[in-house]
Design an enzyme around this catalytic site. Sequence first.
Site, mmCIF file in Angstrom:
data_model
loop_
_atom_site.group_PDB
_atom_site.id
_atom_site.type_symbol
_atom_site.label_atom_id
_atom_site.label_comp_id
_atom_site.label_asym_id
_atom_site.label_seq_id
_atom_site.Cartn_x
_atom_site.Cartn_y
_atom_site.Cartn_z
ATOM 1 C CG HIS A 109 -6.476 -2.549 8.818
ATOM 2 N ND1 HIS A 109 -6.641 -1.720 9.902
ATOM 3 C CD2 HIS A 109 -5.180 -2.409 8.457
ATOM 4 C CE1 HIS A 109 -5.510 -1.106 10.178
ATOM 5 N NE2 HIS A 109 -4.606 -1.514 9.314
ATOM 6 C CD GLU A 154 -9.112 1.011 7.565
ATOM 7 O OE1 GLU A 154 -9.052 0.039 8.354
ATOM 8 O OE2 GLU A 154 -8.568 2.107 7.809
ATOM 9 C CG ASP A 208 -0.299 -0.550 2.477
ATOM 10 O OD1 ASP A 208 0.907 -0.317 2.685
ATOM 11 O OD2 ASP A 208 -0.987 -1.232 3.257
#
Length: 261
Positions: free
Chosen positions: A138, A143, A67
Amino acid sequence: MEIVILEEAAELGRLAADAIVALLQHRPGAVLGLATGSSPLPVYDELVRRHEAGEVSFAQARAFTLDEYVGLPPGHPEGYRTVIEREFASRVDLPANALHTPDGAAQDIPAACAAYDAAIAAAGGIDLQILGIGTDGHIAFNEPGSSFASRTRIKTLMHQTRVDNARFFDDDLDAVPVHCLTQGLGTIMEARHVVLLATGEGKAEAVQHLVEGPVSAMWPATILQHHPHATILLDEAAAGRLTLAPYFRQSWETKPAWQGL
């Protein structure tokens, strides 16, 4: 899903490093999935130690991170590319062009996300993916409520996630970005081996849901119950709420050596 409970984070780091070293010895050009956060740091430190000892090379490997924040300027000290370069990539012989990260500064976010998934596929997929887990369950930045079929995309971070990450921004919540790009749960599930590390009492509730709870989008990590090769590495505190902890310890202690991780 295999659950391993050990005393200290350093032990977990050595075990995860064992799996990565064994993979690279078998396939020097393996594709690694790298996570940021505090949980993987013992893994990276151990891999650096072994690299410096001449036990492992990353010269032919490729790596994809999970990410990246949206909106941070390039080179920001808490941007995830900067973090992974600082904590791992720059300390081993991984070529600079072999490290891939989502482009949080892209003008066309959907196109950048699609290109990232395509790049993973073009590399042959992730051989071994390192993961951490958030206090709300998560993984990456998927999420609660995330689709199990999700691909790399933009996500809005929950308030609790930003609170948890504020420690990296001098405890200034306003400095924590609101958006991120993240590999989706569907993307992560395509990795051939997933190794998740969790340490500390603060992760115990999420770990309990991950290991012993029902599969639910409200606890995104529970999708790993359906992964064909998921290894969950826990310290005693993170395993503190597991009903089956005695069984998991017994299983690990009596595991045939030939099975590996």
